[in-house]
Write an enzyme that holds these catalytic residues in place. Structure first.
Site, PDB file in Angstrom:
ATOM      1  N   CYS A   1       0.861  -1.135  -0.162  1.00 48.90           N
ATOM      2  CA  CYS A   1       0.103  -0.085   0.108  1.00 48.90           C
ATOM      3  C   CYS A   1       0.804   1.351  -0.052  1.00 48.90           C
ATOM      4  O   CYS A   1       2.011   1.221   0.599  1.00 48.90           O
ATOM      5  CB  CYS A   1      -1.044   0.220   1.412  1.00 48.90           C
ATOM      6  SG  CYS A   1      -1.771  -1.381   1.677  1.00 48.90           S
TER       7      CYS A   1
ATOM      8  N   ARG B   1       4.252   0.950  -6.356  1.00 50.99           N
ATOM      9  CA  ARG B   1       4.508   0.137  -5.222  1.00 50.99           C
ATOM     10  C   ARG B   1       3.445  -1.220  -5.143  1.00 50.99           C
ATOM     11  O   ARG B   1       3.694  -2.156  -4.393  1.00 50.99           O
ATOM     12  CB  ARG B   1       4.074   0.695  -3.823  1.00 50.99           C
ATOM     13  CG  ARG B   1       5.116   1.862  -3.482  1.00 50.99           C
ATOM     14  CD  ARG B   1       4.680   2.571  -2.451  1.00 50.99           C
ATOM     15  NE  ARG B   1       4.541   1.918  -1.049  1.00 50.99           N
ATOM     16  CZ  ARG B   1       5.591   1.635  -0.206  1.00 50.99           C
ATOM     17  NH1 ARG B   1       6.958   2.324  -0.390  1.00 50.99           N
ATOM     18  NH2 ARG B   1       5.356   1.239   0.985  1.00 50.99           N
TER      19      ARG B   1
ATOM     20  N   TRP C   1      -3.161  -2.523  -1.249  1.00 49.78           N
ATOM     21  CA  TRP C   1      -2.780  -3.944  -1.550  1.00 49.78           C
ATOM     22  C   TRP C   1      -3.624  -4.769  -0.931  1.00 49.78           C
ATOM     23  O   TRP C   1      -3.076  -5.210   0.362  1.00 49.78           O
ATOM     24  CB  TRP C   1      -1.403  -4.134  -1.723  1.00 49.78           C
ATOM     25  CG  TRP C   1      -0.926  -5.288  -2.595  1.00 49.78           C
ATOM     26  CD1 TRP C   1      -0.521  -5.429  -3.722  1.00 49.78           C
ATOM     27  CD2 TRP C   1      -0.553  -6.464  -1.870  1.00 49.78           C
ATOM     28  NE1 TRP C   1       0.218  -6.483  -4.099  1.00 49.78           N
ATOM     29  CE2 TRP C   1      -0.052  -7.168  -2.858  1.00 49.78           C
ATOM     30  CE3 TRP C   1      -0.389  -6.977  -0.323  1.00 49.78           C
ATOM     31  CZ2 TRP C   1       0.277  -8.700  -2.664  1.00 49.78           C
ATOM     32  CZ3 TRP C   1       0.094  -8.485  -0.295  1.00 49.78           C
ATOM     33  CH2 TRP C   1       0.359  -9.015  -1.517  1.00 49.78           C
TER      34      TRP C   1
ATOM     35  N   ASN D   1      -1.008   1.252   6.354  1.00 52.78           N
ATOM     36  CA  ASN D   1      -0.194   0.195   5.515  1.00 52.78           C
ATOM     37  C   ASN D   1       0.212  -0.606   6.501  1.00 52.78           C
ATOM     38  O   ASN D   1       0.625  -0.289   7.693  1.00 52.78           O
ATOM     39  CB  ASN D   1       1.099   0.991   4.929  1.00 52.78           C
ATOM     40  CG  ASN D   1       0.813   2.026   3.749  1.00 52.78           C
ATOM     41  OD1 ASN D   1      -0.401   2.102   3.439  1.00 52.78           O
ATOM     42  ND2 ASN D   1       1.892   2.408   3.176  1.00 52.78           N
ATOM     43  N   GLY D   2       0.179  -1.774   6.105  1.00 49.97           N
ATOM     44  CA  GLY D   2       0.690  -2.875   7.203  1.00 49.97           C
ATOM     45  C   GLY D   2      -0.628  -3.904   7.642  1.00 49.97           C
ATOM     46  O   GLY D   2      -1.519  -3.582   7.125  1.00 49.97           O
TER      47      GLY D   2
ATOM     48  N   GLU E   1      16.498 -16.247 -12.065  1.00 51.00           N
ATOM     49  CA  GLU E   1      16.150 -14.512 -11.946  1.00 51.00           C
ATOM     50  C   GLU E   1      15.521 -14.189 -13.405  1.00 51.00           C
ATOM     51  O   GLU E   1      14.510 -13.498 -13.201  1.00 51.00           O
ATOM     52  CB  GLU E   1      17.493 -13.681 -11.811  1.00 51.00           C
ATOM     53  CG  GLU E   1      17.141 -12.360 -12.053  1.00 51.00           C
ATOM     54  CD  GLU E   1      16.328 -11.571 -11.326  1.00 51.00           C
ATOM     55  OE1 GLU E   1      15.720 -12.465 -10.243  1.00 51.00           O
ATOM     56  OE2 GLU E   1      15.777 -10.470 -11.455  1.00 51.00           O
TER      57      GLU E   1
ATOM     58  N   LYS F   1      11.625 -13.021 -13.775  1.00 52.94           N
ATOM     59  CA  LYS F   1      11.381 -11.728 -14.496  1.00 52.94           C
ATOM     60  C   LYS F   1      10.386 -11.976 -15.235  1.00 52.94           C
ATOM     61  O   LYS F   1       9.188 -11.099 -15.578  1.00 52.94           O
ATOM     62  CB  LYS F   1      12.365 -11.195 -15.229  1.00 52.94           C
ATOM     63  CG  LYS F   1      13.525 -10.521 -14.327  1.00 52.94           C
ATOM     64  CD  LYS F   1      13.173  -9.134 -14.035  1.00 52.94           C
ATOM     65  CE  LYS F   1      12.876  -9.249 -12.359  1.00 52.94           C
ATOM     66  NZ  LYS F   1      13.560  -9.249 -11.209  1.00 52.94           N
TER      67      LYS F   1
ATOM     68  N   GLU G   1       6.807 -12.286 -13.389  1.00 53.83           N
ATOM     69  CA  GLU G   1       6.387 -10.973 -12.604  1.00 53.83           C
ATOM     70  C   GLU G   1       5.744 -10.184 -13.742  1.00 53.83           C
ATOM     71  O   GLU G   1       4.605  -9.885 -13.965  1.00 53.83           O
ATOM     72  CB  GLU G   1       7.644 -10.542 -12.306  1.00 53.83           C
ATOM     73  CG  GLU G   1       7.798 -10.889 -11.084  1.00 53.83           C
ATOM     74  CD  GLU G   1       9.141  -9.857 -10.518  1.00 53.83           C
ATOM     75  OE1 GLU G   1       8.919  -9.058  -9.723  1.00 53.83           O
ATOM     76  OE2 GLU G   1      10.318  -9.861 -10.985  1.00 53.83           O
TER      77      GLU G   1
ATOM     78  N   HIS H   1      15.559 -34.944 -13.904  1.00 58.17           N
ATOM     79  CA  HIS H   1      14.835 -35.614 -12.607  1.00 58.17           C
ATOM     80  C   HIS H   1      13.382 -35.321 -12.751  1.00 58.17           C
ATOM     81  O   HIS H   1      12.760 -35.281 -11.687  1.00 58.17           O
ATOM     82  CB  HIS H   1      15.567 -35.526 -11.260  1.00 58.17           C
ATOM     83  CG  HIS H   1      17.077 -35.722 -11.492  1.00 58.17           C
ATOM     84  ND1 HIS H   1      17.415 -37.505 -11.194  1.00 58.17           N
ATOM     85  CD2 HIS H   1      18.152 -35.196 -11.891  1.00 58.17           C
ATOM     86  CE1 HIS H   1      18.517 -37.385 -11.481  1.00 58.17           C
ATOM     87  NE2 HIS H   1      19.222 -36.299 -11.787  1.00 58.17           N
TER      88      HIS H   1
ATOM     89  N   LYS I   1       6.150  -3.461  -4.821  1.00 57.39           N
ATOM     90  CA  LYS I   1       7.674  -3.259  -4.698  1.00 57.39           C
ATOM     91  C   LYS I   1       8.276  -3.487  -3.245  1.00 57.39           C
ATOM     92  O   LYS I   1       9.408  -3.971  -3.326  1.00 57.39           O
ATOM     93  CB  LYS I   1       7.848  -1.654  -5.039  1.00 57.39           C
ATOM     94  CG  LYS I   1       9.358  -0.974  -5.218  1.00 57.39           C
ATOM     95  CD  LYS I   1       9.885  -1.868  -6.736  1.00 57.39           C
ATOM     96  CE  LYS I   1      11.349  -1.569  -6.694  1.00 57.39           C
ATOM     97  NZ  LYS I   1      12.222  -2.400  -7.534  1.00 57.39           N
TER      98      LYS I   1
HETATM   99  C1  F6R Z   1      11.399  -9.026  -8.105  1.00 63.52           C
HETATM  100  C2  F6R Z   1      11.372  -8.212  -7.012  1.00 63.52           C
HETATM  101  C3  F6R Z   1      11.127  -9.025  -5.622  1.00 63.52           C
HETATM  102  C4  F6R Z   1      12.030  -8.378  -4.714  1.00 63.52           C
HETATM  103  C5  F6R Z   1      11.868  -9.038  -3.389  1.00 63.52           C
HETATM  104  C6  F6R Z   1      12.713  -8.791  -2.347  1.00 63.52           C
HETATM  105  O1  F6R Z   1      11.668  -8.458  -9.329  1.00 63.52           O
HETATM  106  O2  F6R Z   1      11.494  -7.194  -7.061  1.00 63.52           O
HETATM  107  O3  F6R Z   1      11.108 -10.318  -5.642  1.00 63.52           O
HETATM  108  O4  F6R Z   1      13.523  -8.848  -4.965  1.00 63.52           O
HETATM  109  O5  F6R Z   1      10.430  -8.523  -2.966  1.00 63.52           O
HETATM  110  O6  F6R Z   1      12.734  -7.063  -2.217  1.00 63.52           O
HETATM  111  P1  F6R Z   1      13.922  -6.347  -1.712  1.00 63.52           P
HETATM  112  O7  F6R Z   1      15.193  -6.643  -2.310  1.00 63.52           O
HETATM  113  O8  F6R Z   1      13.418  -5.067  -1.419  1.00 63.52           O
HETATM  114  O9  F6R Z   1      14.092  -7.006  -0.150  1.00 63.52           O
END
Ligand code: F6R
Length: 616
Positions: free
Chosen positions: A2, A30, A79, A105-106, A485, A489, A492, A508, A611
């Site tokens: 949020c 966010r 969110w 938030n939270g 990774e 991506k 996501e 396997h 985010k």
């Molecule tokens: C993927 C992404 C998330 C963050 C994860 C950790 O693109 O952004 O998987 O990597 O939420 O976030 P941080 O690095 O802020 O602890």
């Protein structure tokens, strides 16, 4: 998660609705699914809220349409956690008298119990949210005779959990009360005129550079152009220093790129060059701590975790000790009986606010002598407070929800530490170490050249893969991190179920998915795993797999085995395989970006993602 934006002003010439809408829009990155705004005029609260993206809501109701004489407003992007994303569940939430409005938030963890008690006292609830207990608790305390601020303090005594919240009250039109506990909040100020609050600095950066960073357990009383801070635990006034933000809002704007994600992919060469300027002394002190450690763990979430997998591989090579990677959410569970008191933990987090990472570290610090080395992109973030040493990567603000430039700077930072360890331990000759340093310094140029020359190829591959809603990224050794990774991506931003996996382990089980034309993208730097990877490529080729490979420029062998190749520049002795997670990953970021566009998605606003993940 949020977002909160708020303003209180004594200026008559401000178009409050416009400022608030623009402010909350700057927090869209966010991640959210509903939006709401409350303003105050003539002893009445004016609420506009609905579920959906701001743009969609705007088409139905004008969120910015708030009374002309209003001098205070709070905005929120939600969110969903407790209750579906509906209009009723959107913030703000009110008390029974419709006088108190809260954005939050939270999570209030004990909300069910609080709600039951409040209902028994006659409070009526409209939403399914945990947040709604807060205005009712404050209402209760005011009825007991506490003033506005003290009612907030008293109300929060019964709440457990994490929160960043802002409250306004029709009888107190000259103030907003703001509280932070484990959910970031910053206050922006134009002294004597206007005060802003936000869950992140970019929200008010075009309006003021002066701000206060709130710490956990702090309460602020915001008035137009002035703020008073209190310690939530004893309700005593505290002094805080104004900080001046040095980075430019350009850094948090798209600067001509269609999306933040694309801009940030292209910013990687600069982000890496800036991160290379990290103080040598700091790198050395990280290296020393690791060298003298018996047990070393590395913990993180998501992309930061994959950066950790790549980085721990590089560090272990020079350190000669195994570093155990543990996802932050599993850290305490898995180590509850075995974390030794002399352990060293490397914590990696772009935001420094991911609650599971923060909690893992906070728990670890309860053990005597445990040392925490943190790598984050955000100065002063929560994680840094529990750390013994902190390196701040110089990626600049990352707005795109999908992490890109913070990934490469995290791997780079871990690689820089590894090279300091190599020097300390003298495991390599000086000339060998110099070769590594030259290769690391060449990574920005390699990425820049790749990004300049390969966009059309990547777009062609996106078209080739158009019908493939599932495929693999396969790799061995250090490149498993790159494969994971890359898979993350695509999941996501392109909503494709693409799995990053070990090429050897894929035999396997996962190989049973392969049919004629099933795409497999192999990450194939010519490192010590190369020969065996070729064997794996053959296995998948033999089953009709369409082989797409990420190779270095002069690799003729994998080129011949592949249907399509993506070539990473290999400027002679300036390239080194051990840094391939830095030089190869941008190709996969670009693939995810253009796949997202191809399928009509917005890569900056992935569904259900946030985010900064501030809930467990
Ligand atoms: C993927 C992404 C998330 C963050 C994860 C950790 O693109 O952004 O998987 O990597 O939420 O976030 P941080 O690095 O802020 O602890």
């Amino acid at each position: 998660m949020c977002g909160i934006f708020g303003i209180i002003t004594n200026q008559g010439n401000i178009s409050l609705g416009k400022v608030v809408l623009e402010g909350i829009k700057r927090l869209e990155y966010r991640g959210y699914d509903s939006c709401g705004i409350v303003s105050l005029s003539n002893s009445k609260l004016y609420i506009k809220k609905d579920s959906g993206k701001i743009e969609e809501i705007q088409k139905k109701i004008n969120l910015a349409d708030i009374p002309n004489d209003s001098k205070l407003a709070l905005a929120h992007t939600r969110w969903a956690t407790h209750g579906r994303p509906t209009r009723i569940n959107s913030h703000p939430h009110l008390d029974c008298s419709n006088k108190i409005a809260v954005v939050h938030n939270g999570i209030i963890e004990n909300f069910l119990e609080l709600r039951k008690n409040l209902s028994q006292k006659g409070h009526l609830f409209k939403s399914e949210t945990d947040t709604e207990v807060i205005p009712h608790l404050i209402e209760d305390k005011m009825e007991e005779g506490f003033n506005f601020k003290d009612s907030v303090v008293e109300a929060l005594k019964s709440c457990s959990g994490a929160y960043g919240l802002a409250v306004c009250h029709v009888d107190y039109p000259e103030s907003i009360i703001v509280v932070r506990k484990e959910s970031p909040l910053v206050i922006g100020i134009e002294e004597g005129k206007t005060t802003y609050l936000a869950s992140d600095i970019p929200a008010f950066l075009p309006l003021t550079r002066k701000c206060y960073i709130m710490e956990d357990d702090e309460l602020a009383v915001l008035k137009a152009g002035e703020v008073d801070f209190y310690d939530l635990n004893n309700n005593k006034k505290i002094e805080k220093e104004i900080q001046v933000i040095k980075w430019n809002i350009d850094a948090a704007e798209k600067g001509g790129y269609e999306h933040f994600m694309l801009k940030e992919i292209y910013e990687q060469p600069t982000a890496i060059k800036n991160t290379m300027k990290i103080s040598k002394d700091l790198l050395k002190s990280f290296a020393n701590t690791l060298w003298s450690a018996e047990n070393i763990y590395i913990t993180a979430a998501g992309t930061s975790y994959y950066a950790s997998l790549a980085g721990k591989f590089i560090i272990s090579k020079f350190l000669g000790k195994y570093i155990s990677p543990i996802e932050c959410s599993e850290f305490q569970t898995q180590l509850s009986n075995s974390l030794k008191s002399d352990s060293v933990i490397i914590a990696v987090s772009q935001s420094g606010e991911t609650i599971d990472t923060v909690e893992a570290i906070r728990w670890a610090k309860t053990k005597k002598n445990v040392k925490v080395l943190t790598i984050t992109n955000v100065v002063g973030s929560t994680l840094t407070r529990y750390s013994d040493k902190v390196i701040v990567t110089q990626a600049g603000p990352e707005i795109g929800v999908a992490a890109t430039k913070t990934y490469s700077t995290q791997v780079l930072t871990l690689a820089l530490i590894a090279l300091e360890i190599a020097k300390l331990r003298k495991v390599e000759s000086e000339s060998e170490i110099e070769k590594y340093e030259i290769a690391l310094r060449a990574t920005p140029q390699i990425i820049e050249n790749f990004l300049k020359n390969n966009v059309d190829l990547i777009k062609d591959i996106v078209e080739t893969l158009e019908q493939s809603a599932q495929f693999f990224f396969l790799a061995r050794g250090i490149s498993i991190a790159t494969a994971k990774e890359g898979g993350l991506k695509l999941k996501e931003v392109a909503c494709r179920f693409i799995e990053g996996y070990s090429a050897a382990h894929a035999k396997h089980g996962p190989i049973s998915l392969v049919r004629e034309g099933f795409p497999i993208i192999f990450i194939a730097p010519p490192d010590e795993t190369y020969q065996r990877l070729i064997g794996n490529i053959m296995e998948f080729k033999a089953r009709g797999g369409k082989i797409i490979s990420l190779i270095v420029e002069n690799d003729k062998t994998v080129l011949e085995l592949s249907d399509i190749t993506i070539k990473i520049p290999q400027p002679g002795d300036k390239y080194h395989n051990i840094f391939s997670p830095i030089t190869f990953t941008p190709a996969l970021q670009l693939l995810a970006y253009y796949t997202s566009l191809h399928h009509g998605l917005d890569p900056d606003k992935p569904l259900n993602l946030s985010k900064t993940v501030t809930v467990h």
